[in-house]
Design an enzyme around this catalytic site. Structure first.
Site, short mmCIF file in Angstrom:
data_model
loop_
_atom_site.label_atom_id
_atom_site.label_comp_id
_atom_site.label_asym_id
_atom_site.label_seq_id
_atom_site.Cartn_x
_atom_site.Cartn_y
_atom_site.Cartn_z
CB SER A 100 50.16 37.97 42.29
OG SER A 100 49.44 38.47 43.18
CB ALA A 159 33.76 39.81 51.42
CG ASN A 199 46.84 36.05 47.31
OD1 ASN A 199 47.80 36.83 47.32
ND2 ASN A 199 45.58 36.58 47.00
NE ARG A 323 48.58 35.00 36.73
CZ ARG A 323 48.11 34.30 36.64
NH1 ARG A 323 47.45 33.12 36.02
NH2 ARG A 323 47.36 34.90 37.81
N GLY A 338 49.73 41.48 38.29
CA GLY A 338 50.25 41.55 39.42
C GLY A 338 48.75 42.00 40.47
CB SER A 364 43.18 48.05 42.36
OG SER A 364 42.46 48.48 43.51
#
Length: 418
Positions: A100, A159, A199, A323, A338, A364
């Site tokens: 991101s 999910a 998103n 941010r 990100g 991640s």
């Protein structure tokens, strides 16, 4: 183990690096009144930074790197490996997926179009993309500040982290297909009423870029940002699946304790595109955010618009694709975070753009790693003034910790990881 709780779509959600469970807030439109500059910053704490990177590898990241660019002085640190198969050490030259952080690139392109009088931030999205969205009250500003109320389709796609990823890793979506996935669900709030990271907002931003420039998003990034800044290691390869050249592999943590991580390096990232599909390096990201905050990418007025903040929690504000993070020593830093399967990125700079930090962990779906990465900012910008909240069993010294041990990502931000 990464525990996961899917929240109802009607609840406003936090984004990557939100790191606390906080209520959504209506936007505040005052200017940025922070005064911290690189001139007032203490020296970076490189021992502390290296300790954070070692902690990340102890917590499940195969490797971690960080780079500080500070008015011509470069400092780097690394721990662990870029590739679990070959055991090659990770290094500052490795390319990686930035997730991101791509949103900041998309926002810059749109603010450049504002400067060119081709886009009005407060105009309805429907004015530019008729019939795309169900509510004409949604403005461009609402998209870029995550206040549109559009449901984040990644909550449904991911999910289940691994099975969800495997279902889409080679798939190619159109922007409109992704928007339709969002519109199958109720909106989280009325336009402008609250912050709720989605998103979907930056997928619509991609459509706006292509409509107003007449070119692909990749071409817009290249011509407007990558070439002017001479970013030699930044690429938008969608829908190709490979990272060109030397790169770190990214590993997706399984939801089951003890299960082998999934190598998620090769993928289209078509589920994200203008919301998260760019590839870059620590050097290029530091160059980008330094250029942005020092006023080299947009007009001063446009940069001020990017810094009209919406509160997220006690330490985080969100502007337009940007941010602000308020650190324990009173310094504020500006950039983005990100997440994409296999990679976590933090990339921030000082108010004047003179000191920048980019850090990567090649994992991640690991909330512990995500929380710990906040310490890279503390070491880089607060130095040894970082407030020691508790002693860390990993480093044997005081370490900065977040307010709560719950992390929210920008992949499926409605799913808490702890």
């Amino acid at each position: 183990m990464v525990s996961r709780t899917l929240r109802r779509a009607t609840v406003s959600t936090a984004a990557l690096l939100t790191l606390t469970s906080a209520p959504a807030h209506a936007a505040t439109h005052g200017p940025d009144t922070t005064h911290s500059t690189a001139l007032a910053l203490p020296a970076p704490d490189m021992a502390g930074l290296r300790a954070v990177l070692r902690a990340l590898t102890a917590q499940g990241a195969p490797g971690a790197i960080a780079r500080i660019d500070d008015r011509g002085t470069v400092r780097t640190a690394a721990a662990g490996v870029a590739d679990r198969a070959t055991r090659r050490s990770i290094g500052d030259a490795d390319r990686f997926r930035i997730g991101s952080v791509t949103k900041s690139f998309s926002a810059v392109v749109l603010l450049q179009l504002v400067d060119a009088h081709k886009l009005d931030l407060d105009a309805s999205v429907d004015h530019y993309l008729p019939g795309l969205l169900p509510d004409r009250r949604i403005t461009v500003r609402h998209l870029l500040s995550h206040r549109s109320g559009l449901y984040d389709y990644t909550n449904s796609l991911f999910a289940d982290s691994v099975s969800g990823f495997e279902a889409v890793r080679d798939k190619v979506f159109t922007y409109r297909q992704l928007v339709r996935l969002s519109l199958k669900h109720p909106r989280t709030n009325a336009p402008g009423a609250a912050y709720a990271y989605s998103n979907t907002n930056f997928v619509v931003a991609g459509l706006l870029i292509e409509k107003l420039t007449g070119h692909s998003v990749g071409t817009a990034y290249r011509e407007r940002i990558i070439k002017p800044l001479k970013l030699r290691d930044t690429f938008y390869v969608h829908p190709d699946t490979r990272i060109p050249g030397r790169h770190a592999h990214g590993y997706l943590t399984q939801d089951r304790r003890g299960a082998k991580p999934v190598d998620a390096t090769d993928q289209t990232v078509s589920w994200a595109q203008s919301a998260g599909a760019l590839i870059s390096t620590t050097h290029d990201l530091n160059t980008f955010f330094s250029a942005l905050l020092s006023g080299r990418l947009t007009s001063r007025a446009a940069l001020a618009q990017m810094q009209r903040w919406t509160p997220v929690n006690s330490t985080t504000r969100y502007g337009l694709g940007l941010r602000r993070r308020d650190l324990s020593c009173g310094v504020s830093v500006y950039g983005h975070t990100g997440a994409v399967q296999g990679f976590y990125t933090y990339s921030f700079t000082s108010k004047d753009g003179r000191r920048s930090l980019t850090a990567l962990a090649n994992t991640s779906n690991n909330g512990t790693v995500l929380n710990t990465m906040a310490g890279t900012l503390e070491s880089a910008f607060c130095g040894k003034r970082t407030r020691a909240i508790q002693r860390s069993p990993l480093t044997g010294r005081g370490s900065y910790v977040t307010e709560r041990r719950v992390a929210y990502e920008d992949i499926a931000p409605g799913i808490a990881r702890d």
